[in-house]
Motif scaffolding. Structure first.
Motif, PDB file in Angstrom:
ATOM      1  N   PHE A   1      -4.559  -4.452   0.960  1.00 27.67           N
ATOM      2  CA  PHE A   1      -5.993  -4.208   0.874  1.00 27.67           C
ATOM      3  C   PHE A   1      -6.575  -4.113   2.276  1.00 27.67           C
ATOM      4  O   PHE A   1      -6.153  -4.809   3.201  1.00 27.67           O
ATOM      5  CB  PHE A   1      -6.700  -5.346   0.131  1.00 27.67           C
ATOM      6  N   GLY A   2      -7.576  -3.252   2.430  1.00 26.02           N
ATOM      7  CA  GLY A   2      -8.384  -3.181   3.628  1.00 26.02           C
ATOM      8  C   GLY A   2      -9.840  -3.180   3.229  1.00 26.02           C
ATOM      9  O   GLY A   2     -10.175  -3.449   2.068  1.00 26.02           O
ATOM     10  N   GLU A   3     -10.719  -2.894   4.164  1.00 22.19           N
ATOM     11  CA  GLU A   3     -12.141  -2.859   3.861  1.00 22.19           C
ATOM     12  C   GLU A   3     -12.453  -1.640   2.998  1.00 22.19           C
ATOM     13  O   GLU A   3     -12.384  -0.498   3.461  1.00 22.19           O
ATOM     14  CB  GLU A   3     -12.966  -2.810   5.147  1.00 22.19           C
ATOM     15  N   GLU A   4     -12.721  -1.884   1.730  1.00 22.18           N
ATOM     16  CA  GLU A   4     -13.071  -0.859   0.744  1.00 22.18           C
ATOM     17  C   GLU A   4     -11.923   0.089   0.421  1.00 22.18           C
ATOM     18  O   GLU A   4     -12.130   1.129  -0.208  1.00 22.18           O
ATOM     19  CB  GLU A   4     -14.296  -0.055   1.193  1.00 22.18           C
ATOM     20  N   ILE A   5     -10.689  -0.244   0.837  1.00 30.62           N
ATOM     21  CA  ILE A   5      -9.555   0.598   0.480  1.00 30.62           C
ATOM     22  C   ILE A   5      -8.364  -0.246   0.030  1.00 30.62           C
ATOM     23  O   ILE A   5      -8.261  -1.432   0.335  1.00 30.62           O
ATOM     24  CB  ILE A   5      -9.110   1.523   1.634  1.00 30.62           C
ATOM     25  N   LEU A   6      -7.470   0.414  -0.701  1.00 31.19           N
ATOM     26  CA  LEU A   6      -6.189  -0.146  -1.119  1.00 31.19           C
ATOM     27  C   LEU A   6      -5.132   0.880  -0.777  1.00 31.19           C
ATOM     28  O   LEU A   6      -5.309   2.078  -1.029  1.00 31.19           O
ATOM     29  CB  LEU A   6      -6.191  -0.424  -2.623  1.00 31.19           C
ATOM     30  N   VAL A   7      -4.014   0.440  -0.188  1.00 29.09           N
ATOM     31  CA  VAL A   7      -2.893   1.321   0.131  1.00 29.09           C
ATOM     32  C   VAL A   7      -1.688   0.870  -0.685  1.00 29.09           C
ATOM     33  O   VAL A   7      -1.365  -0.326  -0.718  1.00 29.09           O
ATOM     34  CB  VAL A   7      -2.550   1.295   1.629  1.00 29.09           C
ATOM     35  N   THR A   8      -1.032   1.820  -1.357  1.00 37.28           N
ATOM     36  CA  THR A   8       0.160   1.503  -2.144  1.00 37.28           C
ATOM     37  C   THR A   8       1.320   2.397  -1.721  1.00 37.28           C
ATOM     38  O   THR A   8       1.119   3.516  -1.241  1.00 37.28           O
ATOM     39  CB  THR A   8      -0.088   1.704  -3.651  1.00 37.28           C
ATOM     40  N   GLY A   9       2.539   1.872  -1.894  1.00 38.19           N
ATOM     41  CA  GLY A   9       3.747   2.658  -1.683  1.00 38.19           C
ATOM     42  C   GLY A   9       4.646   2.487  -2.885  1.00 38.19           C
ATOM     43  O   GLY A   9       4.618   1.441  -3.545  1.00 38.19           O
ATOM     44  N   ASP A  10       5.471   3.503  -3.214  1.00 35.35           N
ATOM     45  CA  ASP A  10       6.279   3.417  -4.428  1.00 35.35           C
ATOM     46  C   ASP A  10       7.724   3.844  -4.204  1.00 35.35           C
ATOM     47  O   ASP A  10       8.134   4.185  -3.085  1.00 35.35           O
ATOM     48  CB  ASP A  10       5.643   4.220  -5.560  1.00 35.35           C
ATOM     49  N   GLU A  11       8.517   3.824  -5.292  1.00 33.49           N
ATOM     50  CA  GLU A  11       9.938   4.158  -5.242  1.00 33.49           C
ATOM     51  C   GLU A  11      10.189   5.607  -4.877  1.00 33.49           C
ATOM     52  O   GLU A  11      11.242   5.957  -4.347  1.00 33.49           O
ATOM     53  CB  GLU A  11      10.579   3.857  -6.597  1.00 33.49           C
ATOM     54  N   ALA A  12       9.227   6.469  -5.183  1.00 37.01           N
ATOM     55  CA  ALA A  12       9.380   7.890  -4.878  1.00 37.01           C
ATOM     56  C   ALA A  12       9.102   8.195  -3.413  1.00 37.01           C
ATOM     57  O   ALA A  12       9.281   9.333  -2.965  1.00 37.01           O
ATOM     58  CB  ALA A  12       8.449   8.716  -5.769  1.00 37.01           C
ATOM     59  N   GLY A  13       8.649   7.189  -2.653  1.00 40.98           N
ATOM     60  CA  GLY A  13       8.340   7.393  -1.251  1.00 40.98           C
ATOM     61  C   GLY A  13       6.929   7.901  -1.014  1.00 40.98           C
ATOM     62  O   GLY A  13       6.617   8.403   0.065  1.00 40.98           O
ATOM     63  N   THR A  14       6.075   7.753  -2.007  1.00 41.44           N
ATOM     64  CA  THR A  14       4.692   8.215  -1.895  1.00 41.44           C
ATOM     65  C   THR A  14       3.779   7.089  -1.446  1.00 41.44           C
ATOM     66  O   THR A  14       3.823   5.990  -1.992  1.00 41.44           O
ATOM     67  CB  THR A  14       4.189   8.766  -3.241  1.00 41.44           C
ATOM     68  N   VAL A  15       2.964   7.365  -0.438  1.00 43.87           N
ATOM     69  CA  VAL A  15       1.926   6.440   0.010  1.00 43.87           C
ATOM     70  C   VAL A  15       0.588   6.989  -0.473  1.00 43.87           C
ATOM     71  O   VAL A  15       0.289   8.177  -0.281  1.00 43.87           O
ATOM     72  CB  VAL A  15       1.905   6.307   1.539  1.00 43.87           C
ATOM     73  N   THR A  16      -0.196   6.128  -1.123  1.00 46.91           N
ATOM     74  CA  THR A  16      -1.500   6.543  -1.630  1.00 46.91           C
ATOM     75  C   THR A  16      -2.585   5.622  -1.097  1.00 46.91           C
ATOM     76  O   THR A  16      -2.406   4.396  -1.077  1.00 46.91           O
ATOM     77  CB  THR A  16      -1.535   6.525  -3.172  1.00 46.91           C
ATOM     78  N   VAL A  17      -3.662   6.225  -0.655  1.00 51.42           N
ATOM     79  CA  VAL A  17      -4.834   5.473  -0.204  1.00 51.42           C
ATOM     80  C   VAL A  17      -5.897   5.581  -1.296  1.00 51.42           C
ATOM     81  O   VAL A  17      -6.223   6.684  -1.745  1.00 51.42           O
ATOM     82  CB  VAL A  17      -5.387   6.014   1.124  1.00 51.42           C
TER      83      VAL A  17
END
Length: 254
Positions: free
Chosen positions: A195-211
């Motif tokens: 978590f950051g200020e007003e954002i969430l960052v995720t990473g997954d098994e497929a190698g995708t990073v999503t903000v």
């Protein structure tokens, strides 16, 4: 196994810490000062830790967490969640039928989330018992608020900055977002998050990073990009301008 919890106080400022073995009894501090008029020099100081308090938890302590305001300490000690004051006073305790594995405070120190597990990871029980218990901290007492059924053993917890969302990351590599009413508002595929200020960052098994944009107790996808390999860990810089990823190929990307 030593089952003692210790509070430590460090005197002085640290420029670099060099541990002396596993049982660290002191630190070597090295600082340098450079001036156009003075030669560079190193000043070496030896600092020591002074125990503030220690108490016997009577079981293995799996997690400890200071409240962000620094007033209290929460411990996950086998079958109980314990709340302690800075002076070592036990403020409250809640017993559970399963061991407490992970504990996390909300940013305003008003709530605590505790993830449960089994004594033996090979021992399986129904998914309905794989929960996270959410408590409100009121007057240095723990008040049960919600039981969140994740459906898999939870290994990481995190509150959004505004406290409106709680993220629970399970061994099944699913990330669930819960609002302050204990409702599952979104389920994502993820191996790590931050978590950051007003954002969430995720990473997954497929190698995708999503903000994700976090607002009004929900998350909305802003942008995704390919990391190039399955993500095993990630971190967000304090200013929210950089993301670091570690992947299964052994690469760290910034």
């Amino acid at each position: 196994m030593d089952k003692t919890i210790r509070g430590q106080w460090l005197f002085g400022a640290i420029a670099a810490i060099v541990p002396w073995g596993v049982g660290m009894v002191g630190v070597s501090v090295v600082s340098g000062a450079m001036s156009p008029n003075l030669p560079s020099r190193n000043i070496v100081q030896t600092l020591s830790f002074r125990p503030l308090f220690e108490f016997d938890a009577n079981s293995s302590v799996w997690d400890v967490c200071f409240s962000p305001d620094g007033r209290t300490l929460a411990t996950a000690a086998a079958y109980s969640l314990e709340l302690w004051g800075r002076d070592g006073t036990r403020l409250d305790s809640v017993s559970h039928s399963l061991p407490v594995r992970v504990v996390e405070y909300s940013r305003d120190s008003s709530r605590i989330a505790a993830a449960l597990t089994t004594p033996d990871e090979a021992f399986e029980i129904d998914d309905v018992h794989k929960t996270v218990e959410l408590y409100r901290v009121a007057g240095d007492r723990l008040q049960s608020q919600h039981t969140l059924v994740h459906g898999s053993w939870v290994e990481k917890l995190g509150f959004s900055d505004d406290g409106a969302l709680l993220a629970t990351l399970g061994r099944d590599r699913t990330l669930k977002l819960w609002n302050d009413r204990g409702v599952d508002v979104r389920t994502l595929s993820a191996t790590d998050f931050a978590f950051g200020e007003e954002i969430l960052v995720t990473g997954d098994e497929a190698g995708t990073v999503t903000v994700w944009r976090v607002e009004n107790g929900d998350a909305r996808s802003l942008i995704s990009f390919d990391n190039g390999a399955p993500i095993s860990s990630l971190a967000l810089s304090p200013d929210g301008l950089a993301i670091a990823t570690g992947d299964e190929a052994g690469t760290v990307r910034l």
